[in-house]
Structure formats: structure tokens, C-alpha cells
Design an enzyme around this catalytic site. Structure first.
Site, PDB file in Angstrom:
ATOM      1  N   HIS A 148     -42.775 -57.720  -6.859  1.00 40.12           N
ATOM      2  CA  HIS A 148     -41.969 -56.903  -6.260  1.00 40.12           C
ATOM      3  C   HIS A 148     -40.409 -57.718  -6.851  1.00 40.12           C
ATOM      4  CE1 HIS A 148     -46.374 -55.596  -4.501  1.00 40.12           C
ATOM      5  NE2 HIS A 148     -45.802 -56.614  -3.900  1.00 40.12           N
ATOM      6  N   HIS A 182     -47.861 -52.431  -3.070  1.00 41.46           N
ATOM      7  CA  HIS A 182     -49.358 -52.515  -4.547  1.00 41.46           C
ATOM      8  C   HIS A 182     -49.354 -51.347  -5.211  1.00 41.46           C
ATOM      9  CE1 HIS A 182     -48.765 -55.085  -1.421  1.00 41.46           C
ATOM     10  NE2 HIS A 182     -48.641 -56.280  -2.506  1.00 41.46           N
TER      11      HIS A 182
END
Length: 357
Positions: A57, A219
Site C-alpha cells: 500500500h 487488498h
């Protein structure tokens, strides 16, 4: 899928090594267990703020370690929660005597491991509190969460609370502020494509050439609806309307209570916005979407907010909370009061966010 990697199992470590080499004035990296921390840590007398989550991320969270933001970040393997021993070691490294605030995204693995870390730190005499971020309006419950997922408001909370800690707020004050930021933030995202985890080598989910996923998680978790591709303005309209039209949201979270020396249930309530509210508008790339497209989204976002009587007074536009190379974006709107606005404007110096210094 082609990637600039060597061995998949070395990806996170080698990426962190490169980051440490590029920013020797800002950060240091510990590898056993893994965490990134401020080069000047511990800062005596200052509340230390720690966050973390799975890698993939970036720049969240490791890119936000530095003055005015995080004191440490704990990266797990790609899309995998960090472990309690990472969080405990980070707390031991950066504790300056005023306590630790863990900022935790609402994913089951993160919540469980940060709770364990809180108990471990307190057993060693380190004051520690944790605040959960649960701002994703798209999905209330999923395979990965109980309640809403924690996404874009996390970045904003890390900045605002980091500034407060830098200015001398005590631990309870920083925790209360973080809770307030969470209650004032709403996020939603869209995926135009999947992403590929290095260790897996194949896309995490499948989208047709003319399909998009509304309400996607960071995700690659399923969203609220898979629909045919729309124009940029149409996608933005759907996303922004879901934020503005979000109704009252009640839930119960667990927080550590120092007076009772244990976990308690805390009832939280998000209230609807009102005309005249001032907002921070954050348009985020999921990794594969260029900034030019984010500005197209922001253009429509600003138009809708003006029409609805909502005033955008600050903005953040760019890839700050990504999902590897996923194409898509997320929008976060944070209702600001004077305190949050002042702290947002305060100086910050990290690898990926800096102004006023």
C-alpha cells in the site's frame, strides 16, 4: 505480469533497504523484527504514534514516518498484517515516556495483532492506546472485517494526530482526536483492474475488459457491485454520492481503558453532514491510475460538493494509499473543524508527505 523484483520473498526487505538508503536523514529500518522508525527516535516527552499493515500500500505507512506524522510503521508481508512482536519492538524503540498511540485500520488481522501488542507493551510498563479507523462506507461486514473497513481516513488521521503529538498533546488527547477524525471521515473506492501480489504472480481477482468493481477494498476485496465501465464523471458521481448520502452509522469497537486496566466496548456514532460543512477532499490512486485522471475526478468531486453546499477547504491528490499496481481510485472526505484544520496545516516532513519545513 512483469515486476521489478528479484525473489518474491525478498521484496519487502529490499524495498525497505532502498527506502532507508534514500532517506537517511528521516528514517531507520530495523529488520528483526521489521519496522521503520524516525531517525531521531525516541523523542523524549512526546506521544509516539505507530501504525502499520500489510505491505503493498506504499507509501502508507512507511512513507509517513517522520516529523509531524508517524514515529514508527510496522510493515507486514504484502497484504499480510504485521505481527505483535513487530509492534512491540517498534514501541520499545520510539517510546519517549509519554506513551504510544496505535492507529489501526479495521481489518480483523490488524485489530487482533495490535490488541495483542497493546497488552504486551503495557505488561512492560509502556502506556499504549489503540484507535480503530473504520471509514469505508461501501461494505459494513466482510470476510476481512467486522464492521466497515479502514481505508483513506487512516492517512489523514496519521497526519493530524502526528501534528498534535508534535505540539505536545498528551496520550489521551491524541487518542480522542484520532477517534474524532475517524468519526468525521468517509471513504469509498473503485477498481478498474486487479493487482498482482509478487509471491502469487497472478491477479488477485478477475475483471472483464468492460467491468469495474465499485466499493473495492485496498487488498482487492469485493465491493458492493460489479458494473459496466462508465465515464470518469459517472464513476465520480456514484462514489461521491455514496459519501454525501451516507446515513447515521452506529457500531461498537474495543478500546483499552486505562482507568479499568482492560478492554471496554465503546459505542461510536457517525452523524450525517450538513450544508456549510468544510471538507478535506482526498483523491487517491490505487497505484496504476495516473495523477491526470485523479484531477479529472477531483474536478467533478468539487463540482458536486459545491452544488450540495459543502465547502472543500483543503485537498490531497495522489498515490498515498495504493494496492500495488491496481488501476482505480478512492475518495475520502473529512469534515474539518478548526482544530483539525490547524493540525492539517502544521509542518510535516516524511519521505512521502512534507510541507511547512
Amino acid at each position: 505480469m512483469k515486476k521489478l523484483i528479484n525473489e518474491p520473498e525478498d521484496f519487502v526487505r529490499e524495498s525497505l533497504a532502498g527506502m532507508a538508503a534514500a532517506h537517511t536523514d528521516l528514517i531507520k529500518v530495523n529488520y528483526e523484527p521489521t519496522f521503520v522508525y524516525r531517525a531521531d527516535a525516541p523523542v523524549q516527552g512526546k506521544v509516539a504514534i505507530i501504525s502499520g499493515g500489510g505491505s503493498g500500500h506504499e507509501p502508507m505507512h512507511v512513507g509517513f514516518v517522520g516529523k509531524g506524522m508517524l514515529d514508527a510503521a510496522c510493515p507486514g508481508e504484502v497484504f499480510t498484517s504485521p505481527t505483535p512482536d513487530q509492534m512491540l519492538a517498534a514501541a520499545q524503540q520510539v517510546d519517549g515516556g509519554a506513551g504510544i498511540l496505535y492507529i489501526v485500520k479495521n481489518y480483523s488481522g490488524d485489530v487482533m495483532n495490535f490488541e495483542m501488542a497493546t497488552e504486551l507493551a503495557r505488561s512492560e510498563g509502556i502506556r499504549t492506546l489503540n484507535i480503530i479507523i473504520d471509514d469505508d462506507v461501501a461494505v459494513k461486514d466482510s470476510l476481512y472485517t467486522q464492521g466497515r473497513r479502514g481505508v483513506g481516513t487512516t492517512v489523514l488521521a496519521e497526519k493530524i494526530c502526528g501534528a498534535a503529538a508534535e505540539q505536545g498533546y498528551d496520550l489521551q488527547q491524541v487518542a480522542s482526536l484520532c477517534r474524532k477524525v475517524n468519526l468525521h471521515g468517509r471513504s469509498v473506492g473503485v477498481a478498474l483492474s486487479s493487482c498482482t501480489v509478487p509471491a502469487k504472480g497472478t491477479p488477485t481477482f478477475a475483471l472483464g475488459d468492460n467491468e469495474i468493481e465499485l466499493g473495492i477494498g485496498i487488498h482487492g476485496e469485493p465491493g458492493i457491485e460489479r458494473v459496466s465501465m462508465m465515464s470518469g464523471d459517472e464513476i465520480t458521481e456514484v462514489l461521491v454520492r455514496s459519501l454525501i448520502d451516507d446515513t447515521v452509522y452506529n457500531r461498537t469497537v474495543r478500546e483499552w481503558n486505562e482507568a479499568k486496566a482492560g478492554w471496554i466496548d465503546v459505542e461510536l456514532l457517525n452523524k450525517p453532514w450538513q450544508k456549510g460543512d468544510r471538507l478535506l477532499a482526498y483523491v487517491n490512486s490505487m497505484g496504476g491510475t495516473p495523477v491526470s485522471e485523479l484531477y479529472l475526478v477531483y474536478r467533478k468531486l468539487a463540482e458536486i460538493c459545491e452544488m450540495e453546499g459543502l465547502q472543500i477547504v483543503r485537498n490531497l491528490i495522489g498515490p498515498y494509499m495504493t494496492s500495488l499496481e491496481m488501476q482505480g481510485c478512492s475518495i475520502t472526505l473529512l469534515r474539518l473543524d478548526e482544530e483539525m484544520l490547524r493540525l492539517w496545516d502544521a509542518p510535516v516532513k516524511t519521505a512521502s508527505l512534507r510541507w511547512g519545513v
